[in-house]
Scaffold this active site. Structure first.
Site, mmCIF file in Angstrom:
data_model
loop_
_atom_site.group_PDB
_atom_site.id
_atom_site.type_symbol
_atom_site.label_atom_id
_atom_site.label_comp_id
_atom_site.label_asym_id
_atom_site.label_seq_id
_atom_site.Cartn_x
_atom_site.Cartn_y
_atom_site.Cartn_z
ATOM 1 N N GLU A 88 44.611 33.802 33.968
ATOM 2 C CA GLU A 88 45.323 32.810 34.916
ATOM 3 C C GLU A 88 44.994 33.140 36.196
ATOM 4 O O GLU A 88 45.334 32.650 37.281
ATOM 5 C CB GLU A 88 46.771 32.902 34.637
ATOM 6 C CG GLU A 88 47.693 33.995 35.179
ATOM 7 C CD GLU A 88 47.295 35.319 34.024
ATOM 8 O OE1 GLU A 88 46.561 35.553 33.422
ATOM 9 O OE2 GLU A 88 48.250 36.243 34.427
ATOM 10 N N CYS B 187 46.896 41.354 29.478
ATOM 11 C CA CYS B 187 47.364 42.531 30.112
ATOM 12 C C CYS B 187 48.572 43.593 29.339
ATOM 13 O O CYS B 187 48.098 43.963 28.442
ATOM 14 C CB CYS B 187 47.744 42.323 31.539
ATOM 15 S SG CYS B 187 47.850 43.914 32.856
ATOM 16 N N HIS C 108 43.338 39.214 33.591
ATOM 17 C CA HIS C 108 44.170 38.049 33.730
ATOM 18 C C HIS C 108 43.366 36.628 33.811
ATOM 19 O O HIS C 108 42.921 36.158 35.028
ATOM 20 C CB HIS C 108 45.122 38.116 35.159
ATOM 21 C CG HIS C 108 46.139 39.216 35.005
ATOM 22 N ND1 HIS C 108 47.226 38.898 34.500
ATOM 23 C CD2 HIS C 108 46.148 40.498 35.050
ATOM 24 C CE1 HIS C 108 47.834 40.092 34.531
ATOM 25 N NE2 HIS C 108 47.068 40.984 34.776
#
Lengths: 217, 258
Positions: A195, A86, A193
């Site tokens: 995660e 990001c 993202h």
């Protein structure tokens, strides 16, 4: 197959965004993790994850305050596997049009620009990631086991425009096509993202760990 | 294609889920983290935790919930309820929340929205708006809605659409819009309200309040022009699974991540 060992990954802490999910996700997928803002910790790790959300100028300011720029340049120069996520991807670029022109790390030549036109900003939610077909072997390693056009979670208002189009490893449609992944040698950057993107996101992180392991053999 | 989001909401009191799901095989059905895992495994797009703990003494419990969830659930989640100031926001974000939702504090101190989005980025600042139709508006006029605070107890005199525009200009990244008239009725979202707000702003709008069946979610995303739909009870009580819901919407032509 890469050896099944746990490489040490440094997650760069420069005071932007929560790092709990990314560090836990890396641990779950097989890495040892150190979250740190100390250059020596970053330099001693086998791979580096550079996360972050929020404003570009703030990111650069925080890196300067923590004297992290030269450590990042050194890591890149050494060819250590590096994953920007990001804002961590965006900061690698030459400059951003956020708040006027703000200079970035200029590790990848190009600029960062804001979404325009008939779309809601931030681009917040799940969108498809289209893998570049004739991409480098390294890109293929990052997307190992990920079906083309899989959904990943995005939250951002700006996107990167690399000058060298051959660095574009994946694109996404949002009021037009934008670059959602770049790959330059051992430097990887994803706008989404991993995660926060469920099992496929964790697969990306696992692939990055495999890339680190391969780089050490 | 950019997908619409399906967001289950969990009410949490003193660290425990208030409305329980009848999930089997859960070691601890009252644990918000365990329920979040179930929703995540079913491909929920995001989660919202609403902390309805009355006493501020027990807010630490919510922090533990946030920490545990961030370590075990790898989809985005928002935490709302009782957030008063920048420090509350910082604490929740550092514990691992992806976004925080501010309601009463935003109305009483709009600068908080500005400061928080400046400090942490717009993407993590959600403004929750509780909206109620104004009775004074006659049927041949366009409907209007008033903002309520303190869990819907206090009328503020503020117009909902104007407030939505204002929070956008203050830097909010998203609006969580609840119709108080519809909440708990199972009659569907207030579609006029949802559309009015969604058309007035250029940030995502999450529709909330009133879902009783899957068609309501479809209506919210199409007629209501919402970017995401939130529901609590239809998921909690096992009336519909997330998987079933997403398949239904996908079959009706909505862009959905299955």
């Amino acid at each position: 197959m890469s050896p099944s060992k746990s490489p040490l990954i440094a997650v760069v802490d420069y005071g932007l965004g929560n790092l709990r999910s990314v560090s836990k996700a890396l641990e779950l997928t097989g890495a040892e993790v150190i979250v740190s803002s100390k250059p020596k910790d970053l330099l001693s790790a086998s791979g580096v994850v550079f996360p972050g959300v929020g404003a570009f100028y703030r990111g650069m300011e925080n890196l300067r305050e923590r004297k992290l720029n030269s450590a990042l340049f050194k890591i890149i120069k050494e060819g250590k596997p590096f994953l920007g996520i990001c804002l961590g991807l965006q900061l690698l670029f030459t400059f951003s049009w956020e708040h006027g022109d703000t200079k970035g790390l200029d590790i990848i030549e190009g600029r960062v620009k804001r979404f325009e036109g008939n779309v809601k900003v931030p681009h917040m939610g799940w969108n498809q990631v289209k893998q570049t077909q004739d991409s480098s072997p390294k890109t293929k390693d990052l997307f190992q086991g990920i079906p083309d056009n899989s959904y990943f979670y995005f939250v951002h208002s700006y996107f990167v425009v690399p000058k060298d189009k051959s660095l574009i490893a994946a694109t996404t449609e949002y009021g037009g096509e934008f670059t959602s992944c770049v790959c330059k040698e051992n430097i990887f950057g994803v706008q989404f993202h991993p995660e926060k993107s469920g099992p496929l996101g964790l697969q990306i992180l696992k692939n990055f760990i495999d890339i680190i392991n391969d780089s050490q053999t | 294609m950019f997908s619409k989001r399906i967001i289950p909401c969990l009410d949490v009191k003193d660290g425990r889920v208030v409305k329980g799901i009848n999930f089997v095989n859960l070691r601890d059905a009252g644990s918000p983290t365990e329920q979040a895992k179930v929703y995540s495994n079913e491909n929920a797009d995001e989660l919202v935790f609403l902390d309805i703990t009355a006493s501020s003494d027990h807010r630490k419990t919510m922090l533990e919930v946030v920490k545990a969830t961030a370590e075990q659930v790898f989809i985005p989640f928002t935490v709302g309820g009782g957030i008063r100031n920048i420090e509350d926001i910082r604490t929740l974000l550092h514990a691992g929340a992806d976004k925080v939702s501010i309601n009463t504090a935003a109305v009483e101190n709009p600068k908080l929205v500005k400061d928080a989005s400046w400090e942490f980025g717009s993407q993590c600042i959600v403004v929750a708006i509780d909206a109620k139709r104004k009775k004074s508006v006659t049927s041949n006029q366009n409907p209007e809605w008033e903002v309520y605070t303190y869990g819907g107890r206090k009328p503020t005199g503020i117009d909902v659409v104007e407030w939505a525009r204002e929070v956008e200009s203050l830097g909010a990244g998203e609006i969580l819009l609840t119709s108080m008239d519809r909440d708990g009725t199972k009659e569907g979202y207030d579609l006029e309200l949802t559309r009015s707000v969604s058309e007035a702003v250029n940030i995502p709008v999450i529709a909330s309040g009133g879902v009783g069946k899957l068609e309501h979610l479809y209506d919210g995303l199409t007629l209501g022009k919402a970017d995401a739909v939130l529901a609590a009870s239809i998921f909690h009580y096992g009336e519909y699974s997330i998987k079933q819901t997403k398949q239904y919407l996908k079959d009706k032509g909505i862009p959905i991540r299955l």
